[in-house]
Design a protein around this motif. Structure first.
Motif, PDB file in Angstrom:
ATOM      1  N   MET A 108       7.425  -9.863  -8.596  1.00  0.00           N
ATOM      2  CA  MET A 108       7.595  -8.844  -7.559  1.00  0.00           C
ATOM      3  C   MET A 108       8.991  -8.943  -6.940  1.00  0.00           C
ATOM      4  SD  MET A 108       4.717  -7.610  -8.071  1.00  0.00           S
ATOM      5  CE  MET A 108       4.790  -6.248  -6.932  1.00  0.00           C
ATOM      6  N   GLU A 109       9.507  -7.800  -6.550  1.00  0.00           N
ATOM      7  CA  GLU A 109      10.834  -7.735  -5.962  1.00  0.00           C
ATOM      8  C   GLU A 109      10.776  -8.228  -4.515  1.00  0.00           C
ATOM      9  OE1 GLU A 109      14.168  -4.697  -7.259  1.00  0.00           O
ATOM     10  OE2 GLU A 109      12.662  -3.742  -6.012  1.00  0.00           O
ATOM     11  N   SER A 161       7.596  -2.845  -4.053  1.00  0.00           N
ATOM     12  CA  SER A 161       7.604  -2.354  -5.431  1.00  0.00           C
ATOM     13  C   SER A 161       7.358  -0.859  -5.439  1.00  0.00           C
ATOM     14  CB  SER A 161       6.545  -3.067  -6.281  1.00  0.00           C
ATOM     15  OG  SER A 161       5.278  -2.453  -6.165  1.00  0.00           O
ATOM     16  N   ASP A 162       7.854  -0.230  -6.506  1.00  0.00           N
ATOM     17  CA  ASP A 162       7.631   1.206  -6.641  1.00  0.00           C
ATOM     18  C   ASP A 162       6.149   1.498  -6.847  1.00  0.00           C
ATOM     19  OD1 ASP A 162      10.322   1.682  -6.395  1.00  0.00           O
ATOM     20  OD2 ASP A 162      10.680   1.664  -8.555  1.00  0.00           O
ATOM     21  N   TRP A 163       5.407   0.557  -7.416  1.00  0.00           N
ATOM     22  CA  TRP A 163       4.001   0.790  -7.711  1.00  0.00           C
ATOM     23  C   TRP A 163       3.123   0.661  -6.459  1.00  0.00           C
ATOM     24  CZ3 TRP A 163       7.479  -1.508 -10.802  1.00  0.00           C
ATOM     25  CH2 TRP A 163       7.575  -1.046 -12.115  1.00  0.00           C
ATOM     26  N   PHE A 164       3.223  -0.510  -5.819  1.00  0.00           N
ATOM     27  CA  PHE A 164       2.255  -0.835  -4.779  1.00  0.00           C
ATOM     28  C   PHE A 164       2.857  -0.904  -3.380  1.00  0.00           C
ATOM     29  CE2 PHE A 164       0.954  -2.907  -8.815  1.00  0.00           C
ATOM     30  CZ  PHE A 164      -0.026  -1.988  -9.136  1.00  0.00           C
ATOM     31  N   GLY A 165       4.091  -0.446  -3.244  1.00  0.00           N
ATOM     32  CA  GLY A 165       4.687  -0.278  -1.930  1.00  0.00           C
ATOM     33  C   GLY A 165       5.095  -1.577  -1.265  1.00  0.00           C
ATOM     34  N   ILE A 216       4.722  -4.897   0.901  1.00  0.00           N
ATOM     35  CA  ILE A 216       3.772  -5.950   1.255  1.00  0.00           C
ATOM     36  C   ILE A 216       4.551  -7.008   2.030  1.00  0.00           C
ATOM     37  CG2 ILE A 216       2.211  -7.730   0.354  1.00  0.00           C
ATOM     38  CD1 ILE A 216       1.853  -5.849  -2.122  1.00  0.00           C
ATOM     39  N   ASN A 245       1.544  -4.314   6.885  1.00  0.00           N
ATOM     40  CA  ASN A 245       2.513  -3.583   6.064  1.00  0.00           C
ATOM     41  C   ASN A 245       2.543  -2.099   6.408  1.00  0.00           C
ATOM     42  OD1 ASN A 245       0.048  -2.829   5.004  1.00  0.00           O
ATOM     43  ND2 ASN A 245       0.664  -3.021   2.865  1.00  0.00           N
ATOM     44  N   GLU A 246       2.063  -1.757   7.601  1.00  0.00           N
ATOM     45  CA  GLU A 246       2.091  -0.345   8.000  1.00  0.00           C
ATOM     46  C   GLU A 246       3.305  -0.101   8.883  1.00  0.00           C
ATOM     47  OE1 GLU A 246      -1.486   1.168   9.716  1.00  0.00           O
ATOM     48  OE2 GLU A 246      -0.742   3.226   9.714  1.00  0.00           O
ATOM     49  N   HIS A 298      -1.234  -7.194 -10.471  1.00  0.00           N
ATOM     50  CA  HIS A 298      -0.557  -7.589  -9.229  1.00  0.00           C
ATOM     51  C   HIS A 298      -1.498  -7.511  -8.033  1.00  0.00           C
ATOM     52  CE1 HIS A 298       3.392  -8.463 -10.688  1.00  0.00           C
ATOM     53  NE2 HIS A 298       3.571  -7.270 -11.206  1.00  0.00           N
ATOM     54  N   LEU A 299      -2.399  -6.547  -8.033  1.00  0.00           N
ATOM     55  CA  LEU A 299      -3.325  -6.443  -6.904  1.00  0.00           C
ATOM     56  C   LEU A 299      -4.413  -7.505  -6.987  1.00  0.00           C
ATOM     57  CD1 LEU A 299      -3.618  -2.598  -6.267  1.00  0.00           C
ATOM     58  CD2 LEU A 299      -1.942  -4.263  -5.440  1.00  0.00           C
ATOM     59  N   GLY A 309      -2.599  -0.041   1.961  1.00  0.00           N
ATOM     60  CA  GLY A 309      -1.249   0.471   1.749  1.00  0.00           C
ATOM     61  C   GLY A 309      -0.731   0.278   0.334  1.00  0.00           C
ATOM     62  N   THR A 310      -1.446  -0.469  -0.497  1.00  0.00           N
ATOM     63  CA  THR A 310      -0.944  -0.718  -1.843  1.00  0.00           C
ATOM     64  C   THR A 310      -1.472   0.290  -2.868  1.00  0.00           C
ATOM     65  OG1 THR A 310      -2.760  -2.208  -2.456  1.00  0.00           O
ATOM     66  CG2 THR A 310      -0.844  -3.193  -1.378  1.00  0.00           C
ATOM     67  N   ILE A 311      -2.611   0.893  -2.562  1.00  0.00           N
ATOM     68  CA  ILE A 311      -3.213   1.867  -3.479  1.00  0.00           C
ATOM     69  C   ILE A 311      -2.942   3.291  -2.994  1.00  0.00           C
ATOM     70  CG2 ILE A 311      -5.414   2.689  -4.445  1.00  0.00           C
ATOM     71  CD1 ILE A 311      -6.454  -0.241  -3.979  1.00  0.00           C
ATOM     72  N   HIS A 317      -1.071   4.617   4.021  1.00  0.00           N
ATOM     73  CA  HIS A 317      -1.854   4.275   5.210  1.00  0.00           C
ATOM     74  C   HIS A 317      -2.310   5.517   5.971  1.00  0.00           C
ATOM     75  CE1 HIS A 317      -1.457  -0.113   5.617  1.00  0.00           C
ATOM     76  NE2 HIS A 317      -0.216  -0.013   5.174  1.00  0.00           N
ATOM     77  N   ARG A 332      -0.816   6.420  -4.096  1.00  0.00           N
ATOM     78  CA  ARG A 332       0.605   6.157  -4.313  1.00  0.00           C
ATOM     79  C   ARG A 332       1.029   6.783  -5.648  1.00  0.00           C
ATOM     80  NH1 ARG A 332       3.492   3.095  -1.405  1.00  0.00           N
ATOM     81  NH2 ARG A 332       4.854   2.703  -3.160  1.00  0.00           N
ATOM     82  N   MET A 354       2.750   5.981  -8.221  1.00  0.00           N
ATOM     83  CA  MET A 354       2.725   5.238  -9.488  1.00  0.00           C
ATOM     84  C   MET A 354       1.422   4.468  -9.664  1.00  0.00           C
ATOM     85  SD  MET A 354       6.766   4.251  -9.643  1.00  0.00           S
ATOM     86  CE  MET A 354       6.684   3.278 -11.146  1.00  0.00           C
ATOM     87  N   VAL A 355       0.368   4.941  -9.017  1.00  0.00           N
ATOM     88  CA  VAL A 355      -0.984   4.396  -9.204  1.00  0.00           C
ATOM     89  C   VAL A 355      -1.854   5.514  -9.759  1.00  0.00           C
ATOM     90  CG1 VAL A 355      -3.025   3.549  -7.989  1.00  0.00           C
ATOM     91  CG2 VAL A 355      -0.769   2.661  -7.386  1.00  0.00           C
TER      92      VAL A 355
END
Lengths: 371, 100
Positions: free
Chosen positions: A36-37, A57-61, A63, A79-80, B9-10, B46-48, B51, B57, B59-60
């Motif tokens: 992860m970046e 990350s571009d995928w999961f935003g 964190i 992370n909001e 990753h999740l 916030g990852t899927i 919020h 998202r 890219m999901v």
């Protein structure tokens, strides 16, 4: 026994490097958050074991992680990052209005005044504050809603707030920098903001006295002289002695005054460091030589520090948050490269060794002095 | 129980294996399943999805039985096989790496 902990954020995870005062033998732990970046890690000046990390990350935003044991274990925190109110627009590259849109946290700055207070600089540019150790975040929206806000434009890396300078004794004084809007100062804890860009000159801005629009890359301050600020701008190394009221150029004899990071010695407030880069179209060092330049006069008069650094065929970059110093009696200086090297000097930059050679591209380096 | 397959990753972030199970009251939809995931594993908020807007998202992607349901309405009922636990609800990260 004292020692040093170096926090390294890379494109593919975080690493923690530990050494004793000699700084010759290093223990490397990581990768934390592998793959992860990690834009930035930074520890609290009040508790060295409290460390924050920004993973994006571009995928999961976005964190956010926090450690309370020096990076051995981590917990996710809030992370909001919600902009205050209806955020409106800033300018896009082509000059058209573009909606403000949160993308990532570039920089974390834990408070020197309160353990649970930490600031986050984000893209699209805004400043957020947490007073509960990162669990929740509130925008200090007076910055983004400054009358110039709708004219801010992104730099090549995005419209990012990447630098946060906190006054060592006055919690109300905050300085931030945004690419490509410029530097701003608050004297009331972040409620209201003043652009502090007088004296900056940028070839791409026809108006020489433009209040905003300058691509500031990094600012540093020595805590003993909080009104003296040193800036690496897109081009030009600049200095202010009145908390940003007016800047003057101190590029002097640098081979190039383009670059990203700027650092100041832990014990010598007039000793500063930059890493010259050829140009904004060539993001690598001049002549294939990786050279840190040091001025012991607060600028203008610079010397090349090369001992231990590659002096041929070197074409890495050093990003804006990828330089740091420790506070041991013989000041240590550290920087990381996009080629995955982390270099350390235990003697103020006179001699360098690579702690590691083969990390992923380094995005941030922060040194902690442990007692 | 609703079966959910998470991307690697999740899984690492939540400290779980390839497949998790969540319970949903009422109609089983994309929204109610992700609500249940976030309630059981708050670190995934916030990852899927966003919020605020609850939008997926970009890219999901969401799949069931090899069908891409990513662009179905958030409140549309998911296939009965998901509601009955016979098929998992797949959450995937787009194949878009390599730039870095």
């Amino acid at each position: 026994m004292s020692g040093v902990r170096v926090l390294v954020g890379t494109r593919k995870g975080a690493f923690i490097l530990n050494s004793d005062e000699a700084r010759t033998d290093w223990d490397v732990s990581g990768p934390h958050f592998p793959g992860m970046e990690i834009f930035h890690l930074k520890a609290s000046p009040l508790d060295p074991n409290r460390i924050y990390a920004s993973q994006a990350s571009d995928w999961f935003g976005q964190i956010m992680h926090r450690s309370d044991d020096g990076g051995q274990t981590w917990q996710t925190v809030g992370n909001e990052f919600a902009y205050d109110g209806v955020p409106g627009t800033h300018q896009w590259y082509d000059g058209t209005p573009h909606p403000w849109d949160f993308k990532r946290v570039w920089h974390l700055e834990p408070s020197p005044h309160d353990l649970d207070t930490v600031y986050a600089g984000v893209e699209d540019a805004a400043l957020f504050k947490s007073t509960d150790g990162g669990q929740t975040w509130r925008e200090l929206s007076g910055l983004r809603t400054h009358t110039t806000g709708n004219s801010w434009q992104p730099g090549a890396g995005g419209l990012c707030l990447h630098t946060i300078i906190l006054h060592p004794t006055d919690p109300d004084r905050i300085v931030v920098a945004i690419s490509a809007a410029g530097a701003f100062r608050s004297d009331d804890g972040g409620e209201t903001w003043l652009p502090i860009n007088r004296g900056l000159r940028s070839d791409y801005i026809p108006d020489e006295d433009a209040e905003v629009g300058h691509c500031v890359h990094n600012i540093t301050m020595h805590p003993s002289r909080p009104d003296t600020l040193f800036m690496q701008k897109h081009w030009d190394v600049m200095r202010s002695d009145d908390a940003g009221g007016k800047w003057h150029e101190v590029s002097g004899n640098l081979p190039s005054d383009f670059g990203f990071p700027i650092g100041v010695h832990a014990h010598e407030p007039e000793t500063i460091y930059v890493v010259p880069i050829t140009s904004d179209s060539h993001h690598f060092p001049p002549d294939g030589k990786l050279r840190v330049y040091r001025s012991r006069a607060g600028g203008n008069d610079w010397e090349a520090l090369t001992n231990g650094l590659p002096q041929e065929n070197c074409y890495v970059n050093v990003l804006r948050d990828a330089m740091s110093v420790d506070r041991l009696p013989s000041c240590g200086v550290y920087f990381g490269t996009t080629g995955g090297q982390v270099y350390a000097s235990a003697d103020s930059g006179d001699n360098w060794t690579a702690i590691v050679h083969d990390f992923p591209a380094v995005m941030s380096v922060e040194a902690q002095t442990l007692s | 129980m609703i079966r959910v397959v998470l991307p690697p990753h999740l899984r690492a972030l939540a400290g779980v294996g390839r497949e998790i199970q969540v319970s949903v009251d009422g109609t089983v939809t994309q929204r109610s399943v992700v609500d249940a995931i976030e309630a059981a594993h708050p670190m995934l908020r916030g990852t899927i999805r966003d919020h605020q807007t609850k939008a997926r998202r970009p890219m999901v992607r969401f799949f069931v039985s090899e069908q891409d349901l990513s662009h179905e309405p958030l409140d549309a009922a998911l296939p009965d096989e998901v509601a009955r636990g016979r098929e998992p609800f797949w959450i995937l990260g787009a194949i878009a790496g390599g730039r870095r």
